[in-house]
Scaffold this motif. Structure first.
Motif, PDB file in Angstrom:
ATOM      1  N   CYS A 313      13.761   8.090   3.857  1.00 47.42           N
ATOM      2  CA  CYS A 313      13.019   8.335   2.624  1.00 47.42           C
ATOM      3  C   CYS A 313      12.303   9.670   2.820  1.00 47.42           C
ATOM      4  CB  CYS A 313      12.016   7.215   2.359  1.00 47.42           C
ATOM      5  SG  CYS A 313      12.712   5.551   2.348  1.00 47.42           S
ATOM      6  N   ASN A 369      19.269   4.143   0.227  1.00 43.65           N
ATOM      7  CA  ASN A 369      18.179   4.539  -0.665  1.00 43.65           C
ATOM      8  C   ASN A 369      18.811   5.202  -1.879  1.00 43.65           C
ATOM      9  OD1 ASN A 369      15.917   5.502  -1.955  1.00 43.65           O
ATOM     10  ND2 ASN A 369      15.020   6.492  -0.160  1.00 43.65           N
ATOM     11  N   GLU A 376       8.892   6.191   0.378  1.00 42.58           N
ATOM     12  CA  GLU A 376       9.385   4.826   0.564  1.00 42.58           C
ATOM     13  C   GLU A 376       8.957   3.889  -0.561  1.00 42.58           C
ATOM     14  OE1 GLU A 376       8.454   0.997   3.401  1.00 42.58           O
ATOM     15  OE2 GLU A 376       7.776   2.980   4.027  1.00 42.58           O
ATOM     16  N   SER A 379      10.699   4.426  -3.924  1.00 46.19           N
ATOM     17  CA  SER A 379      12.158   4.442  -3.906  1.00 46.19           C
ATOM     18  C   SER A 379      12.766   3.107  -4.315  1.00 46.19           C
ATOM     19  CB  SER A 379      12.660   4.790  -2.488  1.00 46.19           C
ATOM     20  OG  SER A 379      12.343   6.113  -2.142  1.00 46.19           O
ATOM     21  N   ILE A 381      15.472   0.772  -2.984  1.00 47.05           N
ATOM     22  CA  ILE A 381      16.084   0.613  -1.662  1.00 47.05           C
ATOM     23  C   ILE A 381      16.854  -0.707  -1.614  1.00 47.05           C
ATOM     24  CG2 ILE A 381      15.624   0.491   0.811  1.00 47.05           C
ATOM     25  CD1 ILE A 381      12.948   1.867   0.262  1.00 47.05           C
TER      26      ILE A 381
END
Length: 412
Positions: A313, A369, A376, A379, A381
């Motif tokens: 990330c 991702n 993070e 995102s 994911i």
């Protein structure tokens, strides 16, 4: 994946002050990470989460319980995966002939313009009725887009039928019950579609060496001459030098004996760093390595478990752990912070419930991702997990996701 909180009566033997400091705080900490579970909609042992771009739109594709599943990468809603038609039926037991009809979908890969699926046909041999793979097929298709979704127009092409040699033999030892193969598939799976390539490795018994081929659309695969493989010492001695992975980095494809390699490329920025897992045979150490240009730096000297997936990330690197071939163990998920543009050299705690949901008992098969340019917690994911023996719950086997709008990891 809920942890079972054992009886609180043990805490009651302590004083009231100790009960609040030593018993209640950790429990409340874990309870804050526990969330209402979503209904599982994408299940099974998912080997890869693959990107495919067409008409300027990005899709994610997986091989799962209902076959080939896909979704718009920008869609961050639970239950939004569609099913794409296959050129074969999925496996079904034929009890009259004690055989398996149909083909098993093993994985999905992609290049810059083509989707590839790998499937296995089966045969049943001997009076004991042993069912074994009889043929491995590679299918390819340039899938178009229709009104925002993947079009069903066009036919899948069986690329394997164009090969003059069986590159995917499967052997079975009747005395040990071990099924052995000497082939593997891998891909770059980069955010930038132009950098996507798909490959397979096969063993030539005549020359006693491994050969490598790149999938080129639906044409006959092209054999490669690879001289720049990075040796991670992960392969067993008998397979020393065998290539398992590839990454697009600094304008070229780099090949690795490591099974786990990834870069920090985004949809708009070229990769600045390349990360790969390395195993030190002499010291039995599991190591995470970072390449910046050609400068090698060890980030984590001894992780204590095999790294099965690497997912950067903008502000961290997430590691999926687990050794499938060793029969389980050493699973879970870990995090390394990126501070002022530099990866740290130690693990950090999660601010999300990632390690609460994906615990050490679950092996991570793949991670991706969908928004690698973001931090993070901002995102979208995805991670696929499995388990061995009695270490997990079957309904947890499959795809998991973190969405910033939801703010937690949950079943996909």
């Amino acid at each position: 994946m809920k942890r079972i909180i054992k009886s609180l009566s043990i805490c009651c033997i302590f004083s009231l002050s100790l009960m609040f400091t030593s018993c209640w705080d950790p429990i409340f900490h874990d309870l804050r990470k526990d969330v209402k579970p979503e209904k599982p909609t994408v299940s099974g042992n998912i080997a890869a989460i693959t990107r495919y771009t067409v008409g300027g739109k990005e899709f994610l594709m997986v091989s799962a319980d209902d076959g080939l599943r896909y979704k718009d990468a920008e869609n961050e809603a639970h239950g939004s995966w569609s099913t794409y038609s296959l050129p074969f039926n999925l496996p079904k037991s034929n009890f009259d002939d004690t055989s398996i009809d149909g083909q098993q979908l093993l994985t999905v890969l992609s290049s810059s313009d083509t989707v590839y699926i790998v499937s296995a046909e089966f045969r049943t041999t001997g009076s004991e009725g042993t069912t074994l793979p009889s043929k491995i097929n590679i299918w390819g298709k340039k899938i178009a887009i229709d009104d925002g979704s993947l079009s069903s127009d066009g036919e899948w092409v069986n690329i394997t039928d164009k090969l003059a040699t069986d590159y995917f033999p499967v052997s079975y030892d009747i005395y040990t019950g071990i099924v052995e193969t000497k082939f593997n598939f891998f891909q770059t799976n980069t955010p930038m579609a132009a950098h996507r390539h798909a490959y397979f490795c096969t063993y030539n018994s005549d020359s006693e060496e491994y050969n490598y081929y790149e999938l080129k659309g639906t044409d006959v695969p092209v054999r490669l001459s690879i001289a720049n493989a990075q040796d991670s010492t992960e392969a067993a001695a008998k397979d020393s030098g065998r290539i398992y992975s590839a990454a697009f980095y600094k304008g070229a494809i780099r090949f690795f004996t490591s099974k786990t390699v990834y870069t920090d490329e985004t949809y708009t920025n070229e990769a600045q760093r390349l990360y790969y897992y390395e195993y030190n045979n002499s010291e039995s150490k599991h190591t995470l390595v970072c390449l910046t240009d050609d400068n090698k730096k060890v980030l984590i000297d001894d992780i204590g478990a095999k790294v099965s997936a690497i997912m950067p990330c903008a502000d961290s690197i997430l590691l999926g752990l687990g050794d499938i071939l060793a029969g389980g163990g050493g699973g879970g998920i870990r995090k390394i912070k990126i501070t002022n543009g530099e990866p740290e050299t130690s693990f950090s705690d999660f601010t999300t419930n990632a390690d609460f949901q994906i615990t050490d008992g679950y092996l991570v098969l793949s991670m991706i991702n969908a928004t690698p340019q973001k931090n993070e917690t901002e995102s979208a994911i995805y991670a696929s997990v499995t388990f061995f023996s009695h270490n997990g719950v079957y309904e947890n086997v499959g795809l998991w996701s973190y969405y910033p709008g939801r703010g937690n990891w949950n079943r996909e």
